[in-house]
Each structure stands twice: as C-alpha cells, then as structure tokens.
Design an enzyme around this catalytic site. Structure first.
Site, short mmCIF file in Angstrom:
data_model
loop_
_atom_site.label_atom_id
_atom_site.label_comp_id
_atom_site.label_asym_id
_atom_site.label_seq_id
_atom_site.Cartn_x
_atom_site.Cartn_y
_atom_site.Cartn_z
N GLU A 69 12.82 5.25 -4.92
CA GLU A 69 12.93 5.98 -3.66
C GLU A 69 14.34 6.51 -3.42
O GLU A 69 14.53 7.61 -2.92
CB GLU A 69 12.48 5.11 -2.48
CG GLU A 69 10.96 4.89 -2.42
CD GLU A 69 10.46 3.90 -3.46
OE1 GLU A 69 11.28 3.16 -4.04
OE2 GLU A 69 9.24 3.85 -3.69
N HIS A 104 1.91 -1.56 3.76
CA HIS A 104 1.30 -0.23 3.87
C HIS A 104 0.96 0.09 5.32
O HIS A 104 0.08 0.89 5.57
CB HIS A 104 0.03 -0.13 3.02
CG HIS A 104 0.22 -0.46 1.57
ND1 HIS A 104 0.22 -1.75 1.11
CD2 HIS A 104 0.43 0.33 0.50
CE1 HIS A 104 0.42 -1.75 -0.21
NE2 HIS A 104 0.55 -0.50 -0.60
#
Lengths: 380, 324
Positions: free
Chosen positions: B60, B129
């Site tokens: 990321e 999530h």
C-alpha cells in the site's frame, strides 16, 4: 504496465568498489571519464563551494542566527559528482544532505538561505524547519524528515515521465539508514517491476545519527540488495568525484534510453554530527573520523587537478575569496527579509484557504497586530 | 438517466474521467484484469490500456508513494486501496507526504490525487474488512474526505475529487455498493464539496450522518414518523470540507440533534460535530446532542449486527431527544 524481466547483471559491481582516483591524485586511465578540463575545474569549484557554504551556515547556526543545519562535510564528491549528471529538466528527490544538489543545479542562493531563516525570502514562507528545501523550477522536491518516503515517490514520478513520453530522469537520494525502511524495499521493488527511468542513490556515510551501518544491515554491502529487486547495483567510492560522475552518468544515460533503474551505493563518511543538534562524541571514536579526513574527497580531486596542471594554489585562493563574498552577500540579503506574513500560517494547506481556517486566523489577528508576534512565540 | 448501483457509479465516473483526461491513471492491487475485488475498475484496462491501468505489487505504501510521485509530476492518479483496513502501511505517505506537499513547498509542489477505498461494516468481513477510520484523515490538515451515500453522489463527488487540486480520500460505502440503486446523470456530473444534502426533511429533530449510515438514519426516521415525529436526515457527503452552515442551521431548526456514525465513539467525527453545534447553536438546543456510534472496540465478526448502529438504536436516540 506489465512487468518486463531482465537478467541479473553480470560481474560483482555490487560487492566491489569502483574507484578512479588514487590517493595520490593519479587516476585509473581505463576508468577515468576523461572530462574536459573546464568540467573538471567546475566540479572542484562546486565541491569547494559546498564545503565553504556548509562552514558558513554552521557558523550561522552556532551564532543562533539559524536554528538547525545538516552539513555534508566529507560527502561533497558524492553530492556534486551525482547531481552534475542530471540535465535541467530532470527531477531530484533529495534526502537530508543533498541541498547542495539544488545549488549546483541553479537554485538561487538567496532562496536557499531564506529557507534556513524561514522568513519571507523562503519559498515556503517558514512552513518548514531549516534544510527542508524545495525548488519547483529545478524539479527539486521537498525533503521529508520521515526517512525513505521519497523513494517510492521518485519511482512514481519516473513512471509518470515515461507515461508522458518525456526523456526525464529522476534521481532519488537516500542515506544508509533509509535502506532499513519499508519504503526503501517498496520503492526498490516497484522500480524493479515497472522499470521506470529512475536512478537510486544511497549515500552510505557510515552513520544514521548514532547507529553505524554495521548495525543497520547484515548485508555484505548495500549495493548487493539491488540484485533481489532485479536491477543492477553498483558500489562506488563516494569520495572519488570522478568515480561518482562516471557511475551515475552511466546510470542516468541508461535510464534515459529506456534501460531501467540502477541502484548505486556511494561509500563515503559523515565527518560531522548528523545535524547541528547532534553530539557524535557520545557514540564514535575520533580516530575513525581522522581516518576519513585522510580520504578527503576535495583534497583528493585537488591533487588530481594539480597533477594535470588544471588548477593552482592561486586559483584556489581566488575561488575561495569569490565564494566567500558570494555567500556573505546572499546571507546579508536573505537575513534582511522580513518575517513571513501572519496569513502564511493558513496558506498552502489547500489550494484555497477554507473559511474555517480564515476564522481560526481571525482569532489571533488582533493579538498579532498589537504585539507584532503571537503569544507563545519563542526566539529562534 | 441510467439507473445504477453505487459500484456502477464509481466505475462510470472512472471511465468518464479516464476518457476525458489522459493524465488520469488508476493503480492498485488486482485492479487490472480482475477489475478490482469489488469490480469497481471493471473494463478500464481493456479501454484505457496497461500504461494507465496499473496492477501494482502488493504494497500500500508503494501504491500511494508512487501515486504521489505521479501527482507531483503532473498526472492525476486515482489509487485504489483494496479495503480501508489495509491503508495503514500507506498512512505515512498519506498524512506526512500527500497531505503536506503543498504546505511543505509553499505551494510549489502539489499532490492532486484521489485515494479510493471501500470502508464500513455490514458485510460479515470482520475486523480487517469493516472499519470506518475516517477520523484519522479528517484530523490531517491537507486532506479532503468525502463519503457518498447514493449512486448519483458517488459519481458526482468522485468526478469532483478527480478535478480537485488537493488530495482527496474517497470513502466508498461497500455495504451499499450493490444494494442502493438510483438514477445517475450522464457525462460530467459533479457534486461540489462542502455541501450537505437533506436526505429527508423534518422539523422535530435532525440526524447528522454520511455514507451507508444515511440509509440507517432514513429507516430510523420512518420509525419516528410512526410516533408522529418528523425527523430530518442530513447527509454530510463531504466531511472535509464540512458544510458547517448546514449543520448549524439544521441544529437551530429543531434544536434536537442526533449524530450517527459507524466509527468508534471516542474521538469519532461525531464529537467534532457535537462541539460545532455546542459552539454555534447552543441557545437553540432543546435536548442534549446524542451520538449513535460503533463501540470503542475492534470491529467484531460475530456480533457485527450489535456493534453497527441500526435503525432501532438510532430511533432510541431520537426518542430520547424528543422526550427530553
């Protein structure tokens, strides 16, 4: 962009040490880049300038006229020899000790010193601590204190240059400490996968503040790490300006012609503290510093010039006097600039100053007008 | 106008932006051939090619770090972070780099980019999530933070974000990616930042909310209506810049304010909204400002439905401000 493969480079350039200049000032003819005499003289003048400049700026810091400074004493060949390889449109993502790269590429001295003062002569209007230069006209991107963040950014800029079809090359500087950061591995990996026109330059100066490079990595060299990312790594004597120039210019040319990234370890030594706030006597032996003084990059190249009769003691004296006068004039000019305006506090956070920020500024405006300084200001 | 889901509106906006401006590029994990794990970038690779639709290595900070370099150079990158929960390796690049580049350089360098990322719970995704960590980014000067609640706003805010000269964190409510449908204007549809929308009118109380919670608030307002209470639902849409006037005016209209968000309560954006109401609408208040939020815990898997604010819990808060 789909990854393209390329072979691991032959040879052991990442384990050896590229040297052109010998200690006595003679050069290895087979490796000498054979620069024209005026180019050699220019490199020397640039190194002299940087050394004098650092000396003067540290002096200002010791007198309390600027708050902070990070010198590149002993690393002039690595800075000058590498930055001299960039063309005007190329980009530089610096670490702490590459302010000299901006000066070499034409950043006005007054602007540079203005940044150290953080006053209205500073392009960023005192938004940052000294040494955090940025210079748009030269594509010299703002230095970040968190270490290594510039590495993936430089890779991204190079990806953008290639997408635009420009022949731009991006130089990304870092220190040896940065090679422990996640962003080093991420940036190297992206560079290996996407193969954009980037040259990754690690000034291994032996120390990351108080931690020696031996405690930073168990790797035999830093350059060899490049193998794992599928790009050539080259280890260069960073105190040898001709070796640095030869290696970096080859890497820049390779990048510009679509050959992909190169990683270079420039082996050098940080002779002073990490910054003006540091005290290296707490963590290293003076003998080590003395040893590196004998490997001084400026002395070494001067010997080369003297041997080739390209330079003389008289010229050196004259050059130092000119450099001193130029710096003094720029200091005087920058120092005379007023403080940044109060409004600079809220400018450049966004393209336009949002209304809530205007309101926050209004809360302190009367006090600022009355006293000239906001309450809580401390002398720097 | 075509009827689309929130997800289709994201995709439509990306197709439009990439077609209109060659400098717009997208990058991220699994976004090329796969079209993203939610398919938000579906079809972009085929239409716009691998140079502008880049699958990246799984890192990321590399996605955001390279996007910053692209933005500095002059492109308009739209990086995707697969889930907001995965953004933390890039946190430094976002808060210290992208957000600060303009300031650090005195406006010489800018970082226009849109970080797209799905956020929020309600999909049985567990801790990694499901989170709503908008506060970290709201608390970072230099970033803008927007959250759409319906397909038209999704397209309008996303195209506005891509046109914006500053970095924008674009939070996509994944719980309603496919469940909320609506008409979406064709072409260059824009929704300006800093303008809240009244999702439902009502004179008795107001619920301040954004993203997927707007639909929870609407359900709670329907429950309140059964009691004869008319509850306004104010969809903030953009958290930075915030439509302060709309919040203050709504608070003054009814004097009863409920704030609803998925994020943990402590230091959630609800606290900031409550402070704003206290500072600027204190004399109009007829009840304490109440918050309905996630718990100050990690996001749970099995008891997700308890952790997440729902219509009933929101209604309870409305009831309390109405009967105070």
């Amino acid at each position: 962009m789909a990854p393209r493969r390329h072979a691991t480079p032959a040879g052991e350039a990442d384990l050896g040490l590229l040297r052109v200049l010998r200690d006595d000032g003679s050069s290895d003819r087979s490796l000498d880049p054979h620069l024209p005499p005026e180019r050699c003289v220019e490199l020397h003048r640039r190194m002299l300038f940087l050394r004098e400049f650092d000396r003067k700026m540290l002096g200002l810091q010791r007198q309390g006229r600027i708050a902070f400074y990070g010198a590149s004493l002993g690393q002039e060949a690595a800075v000058v020899g590498s930055a001299a390889c960039a063309l005007p449109g190329d980009w530089v993502f610096p670490a702490l000790r590459e302010g000299g790269a901006a000066l070499l590429r034409g950043m006005p001295l007054r602007t540079y010193i203005g940044q150290l003062y953080g006053n209205s002569a500073d392009e960023s209007l005192g938004h940052q601590q000294p040494m955090h230069f940025s210079w748009r006209a030269g594509n010299h991107v703002s230095l970040s204190s968190p270490i290594g963040t510039q590495i993936p950014q430089a890779v991204g800029a190079a990806m953008a240059a290639r997408l635009r079809g420009d022949r731009t090359v991006v130089l990304a500087y870092m220190g040896d400490g940065a090679t422990s950061e996640g962003d080093f591995h991420v940036g190297m990996n992206f560079a290996g996968v996407f193969r954009p026109p980037v040259v990754l330059l690690c000034q291994n100066n032996g120390w990351a503040i108080s931690v020696p490079v031996s405690a930073q990595t168990a790797s035999e060299t830093i350059a060899v790490k490049a193998r794992a990312y599928g790009m050539p790594g080259i280890r260069v004597d960073g105190n040898d300006v001709l070796a640095v120039f030869a290696a970096v210019s080859a890497a820049v040319e390779r990048a510009r012609s679509g050959g992909g990234p190169t990683f270079l370890e420039l082996l050098t030594y940080r002779r002073l503290g990490h910054s003006s706030s540091d005290d290296p006597s707490r963590y290293r032996e003076e003998g080590e510093v003395k040893e590196w003084e004998r490997k001084d990059p400026v002395d070494r190249f001067r010997k080369y010039l003297l041997r080739r009769r390209l330079w003389s003691a008289r010229q050196e004296e004259k050059a130092l006097a000119e450099i001193g006068a130029e710096i003094q004039a720029a200091v005087r000019e920058a120092e005379a600039a007023p403080e940044p305006p109060l409004e600079s506090l809220v400018r450049h956070v966004y393209a336009e100053v949002p209304a809530p920020l205007e309101a926050q500024l209004d809360e302190v405006r009367p006090a600022f007008r009355a006293g000239g300084k906001a309450e809580g200001a401390f002398p720097l | 106008m075509a009827v689309m889901t929130v997800l289709q509106a994201v995709n439509d906006a990306l197709h439009h932006a990439m077609g209109a401006d060659r400098d717009v590029v997208v990058l991220g994990e699994d976004i090329a051939e796969l079209g993203g794990v939610f398919r938000a970038t579906d079809g972009l690779l085929a239409k716009h090619g691998p140079e502008r639709v880049m699958n990246t290595p799984l890192a990321e900070s590399g996605i955001i770090g390279t996007a910053i370099g692209m933005a500095l150079y002059g492109l308009k990158p739209v990086p995707e972070i697969q889930f907001l929960d995965f953004i933390y390796p890039a946190f430094d690049q976002i808060v210290s780099e992208a957000a600060k580049m303009r300031y650090r350089s005195g406006g010489q360098f800018t970082c226009p980019m849109v970080i797209r990322t799905p956020y929020g719970g309600g999909i049985r995704g567990g801790h990694y999530h499901s989170q709503s960590s908008e506060t970290y980014f709201i608390h970072t000067p230099g970033l803008k933070v927007v959250v759409p609640s319906n397909p038209a706003d999704t397209k309008g805010l996303l195209l506005e974000a891509i046109a914006d000269p500053d970095p924008v964190v674009f939070l996509e409510p994944k719980a309603i990616y496919r469940t909320v449908k609506g008409e979406v204007p064709e072409g260059d549809h824009r929704v300006p930042f800093g303008k809240a929308a009244v999702a439902r009118e009502g004179a008795d109380a107001v619920v301040l909310c954004w993203g997927a919670m707007v639909h929870t608030a609407l359900k709670a307002a329907a429950l309140a209506e059964e009691q004869g209470w008319q509850v306004e639902v104010l969809d903030l849409r953009s958290l930075v810049p915030l439509d302060e006037e709309a919040v203050v005016e709504a608070a003054k209209r009814s004097g009863r304010v409920v704030i609803l968000h998925e994020a943990p309560r402590t230091n959630g954006f609800g606290g900031e909204l409550a402070a704003l109401v206290a500072e600027r609408a204190f004399e109009w208040l007829r009840a304490p400002v109440l918050r309905v939020t996630g718990f100050d815990t990690p996001f749970p898997y099995t008891l997700e439905h308890i952790y997440m604010p729902d219509a009933k819990r929101t209604f309870k808060a409305i009831e309390r401000v109405m009967t105070f």
